[in-house]
Design an enzyme around this catalytic site. Structure first.
Site, PDB file in Angstrom:
ATOM      1  N   TYR A 179     -14.175  -6.051   3.796  1.00  0.00           N
ATOM      2  CA  TYR A 179     -12.853  -6.299   3.204  1.00  0.00           C
ATOM      3  C   TYR A 179     -12.565  -7.789   3.289  1.00  0.00           C
ATOM      4  CZ  TYR A 179      -7.844  -6.573   2.525  1.00  0.00           C
ATOM      5  OH  TYR A 179      -6.600  -6.923   2.046  1.00  0.00           O
TER       6      TYR A 179
ATOM      7  N   TYR B 204       0.811  -1.211   0.000  1.00  0.00           N
ATOM      8  CA  TYR B 204       0.000   0.000   0.000  1.00  0.00           C
ATOM      9  C   TYR B 204       0.851   1.271   0.000  1.00  0.00           C
ATOM     10  CZ  TYR B 204      -3.197  -3.638   1.565  1.00  0.00           C
ATOM     11  OH  TYR B 204      -3.908  -4.802   1.670  1.00  0.00           O
TER      12      TYR B 204
ATOM     13  N   LYS C 175      -4.302 -15.444   9.278  1.00  0.00           N
ATOM     14  CA  LYS C 175      -3.657 -14.572  10.250  1.00  0.00           C
ATOM     15  C   LYS C 175      -3.186 -15.324  11.493  1.00  0.00           C
ATOM     16  CE  LYS C 175      -5.625 -10.184   8.697  1.00  0.00           C
ATOM     17  NZ  LYS C 175      -4.399  -9.622   8.146  1.00  0.00           N
TER      18      LYS C 175
ATOM     19  N   ASP D 254     -15.929 -14.901   6.842  1.00  0.00           N
ATOM     20  CA  ASP D 254     -14.503 -14.600   6.754  1.00  0.00           C
ATOM     21  C   ASP D 254     -14.005 -14.290   8.161  1.00  0.00           C
ATOM     22  OD1 ASP D 254     -12.020 -13.458   6.468  1.00  0.00           O
ATOM     23  OD2 ASP D 254     -12.579 -12.121   4.822  1.00  0.00           O
TER      24      ASP D 254
END
Length: 434
Positions: A152, A24, A282, A253
């Protein structure tokens, strides 16, 4: 030998700026890049010797902190056996043990596990599972997904297509992505009284397009990178009911929320529901080695197997990497063998108390906590490049985004270390008045 060659400190940043493209960032102007030489517990040591308290858990993954002896040993032990082997036609104990554990600890019915190597890919797999399921049922017209605005789900193309196309970070690619259905983001907060009007537009969309929808996909309870928004468990329960009513699959998710972050082992537990497909990543490996998993129930796996093309057509090269699976097994065992619920509750209460003074500033829109997530939301977007040096001056590592300054510390953080984080947030927020 070249692999033992150390880069001189004065050359590190120069070479980084010449060759490394960070996430990013504008390659020509990447902003602050901070060299780290060691990580221990909840501390990150900088090249100049300074130490920062980590408030990010390395993008929410390092729930046990860094350089943990139990996790280190799991990697060392596995390294002497198998570092990696292809997973096609071969199996190994770390993967089998991990799959069995995930089937045991996740919501009831999720008993099939497909491994991959990142959260985005876990989402891609979930989408493909849903599409192949309906193709096998003779309903190949079901190619759309219903999701939520402000959501997201990752940076790959399928995942981007179910992220908010306008307020999210992927609007640049909107014209090249598959177009799906987006319901308004939930407006009922976690502790708000739920009303049927909160889900009326979602219910209308699912009713209107039920013959074309393959699955609903959403982040349960917490919309993460879309703004750290917490919504009512009753909303999620109603989504499950609507999916059942209209015979539509439900994908959750849990990449950011899984393994205790919200105060429950999985965020779905707040609503007492079980999805048809779940994505994990994660914290799955404790932040050690990239690893993800997509779980499904018998309905999905048997449904795919009943079609003309019964093989599920996906297979990452590093699928079920033995090192990653071994450390994931150790991480889950370590988490479940400790009083993690009490620690997360204590972190939550301390952040709630110590971030509360931020509410006194007119430019602060909201201050909220859920589990080991603390959020200060501003009315205007923050300038991350300007704020990062201020946090480093306070001896902490906090990376804001959008309108949000937030904390997601490792679960092993002690009260004094957490106070340094919350104090730094308060000082930086107060400095915004200048």
């Amino acid at each position: 030998m070249i692999y033992n060659h150390q880069i001189a400190p004065q050359d590190l940043l120069r070479l980084d700026r010449e060759h490394v493209w960070h996430p990013y960032t504008d390659f020509t102007n990447p902003g602050l890049i901070t060299p780290i030489t060691r990580a221990q517990g909840v501390e990150l040591q900088l090249a100049d010797g300074r130490v920062l308290i980590d408030g990010m858990s390395s993008w929410w993954a390092a729930v046990h902190g860094y350089n943990h002896p139990v996790l280190n040993q799991a990697v060392i032990d596995q390294l002497g056996k198998i570092a990696h082997v292809m997973f096609a036609g071969i199996t190994h104990e770390p993967a089998v043990k991990l799959a069995a554990t995930l089937a045991r600890i996740t919501p009831q019915g999720l008993n099939k596990v497909f491994f991959s190597d990142s959260g985005s890919v876990a989402v891609e797999i979930a989408l493909k599972m849903a599409l192949q399921y309906w193709h096998a049922q003779g309903q190949a017209q079901r190619t759309m997904f219903l999701t939520l605005k402000r959501g997201y789900h990752g940076d790959t193309f399928g995942a981007m297509s179910v992220c908010d196309p306008h307020s999210g970070m992927h609007h640049l690619f909107h014209h090249t992505l598959a177009h799906h259905l987006f319901a308004e983001a939930p407006t009922c907060g976690f502790d708000d009284t739920f009303q049927e009007s909160h889900i009326a537009k979602f219910a209308q969309l699912i009713q209107q397009h039920r013959q074309k929808i393959a699955a609903v996909i959403l982040e349960p309870i917490v919309q993460g990178a879309g703004g750290m928004r917490f919504y009512s468990p009753e909303y999620l329960r109603r989504v499950r009911e609507l999916c059942d009513k209209h015979e539509i699959l439900l994908i959750v998710d849990e990449i950011a929320t899984g393994f205790g972050r919200t105060g429950k082992l999985f965020a779905c537990e707040h609503a007492g529901i079980s999805p048809d497909i779940m994505c994990l990543g994660k914290a799955l490996s404790g932040g050690y080695i990239t690893l993800a998993a997509t779980l499904c129930n018998d309905k999905v796996s048997n449904g795919i197997a009943s079609g003309d093309n019964p093989a599920f057509m996906h297979g990452p090269t590093y699928m079920a990497n033995p090192l990653a699976c071994a450390v994931a097994n150790a991480s889950i065992e370590l988490l479940l063998s400790t009083n993690w619920q009490e620690r997360v509750a204590a972190i939550s209460q301390q952040m709630r108390d110590e971030l509360a003074p931020c509410k006194d500033f007119s430019y602060v829109k909201d201050v909220r906590t859920l589990g080991a997530i603390g959020v200060v939301e501003l009315h205007e977007p923050v300038n991350t490049a300007q704020l990062m040096p201020l946090f480093i001056e306070q001896g902490v590592w906090v990376r804001p985004f959008g309108h949000i300054i937030y904390l997601m510390p490792p679960f092993i953080i002690n009260p004094e270390q957490l106070s340094r984080l919350t104090s730094a947030v308060l000082k930086v927020v107060s400095a915004l008045a200048d």
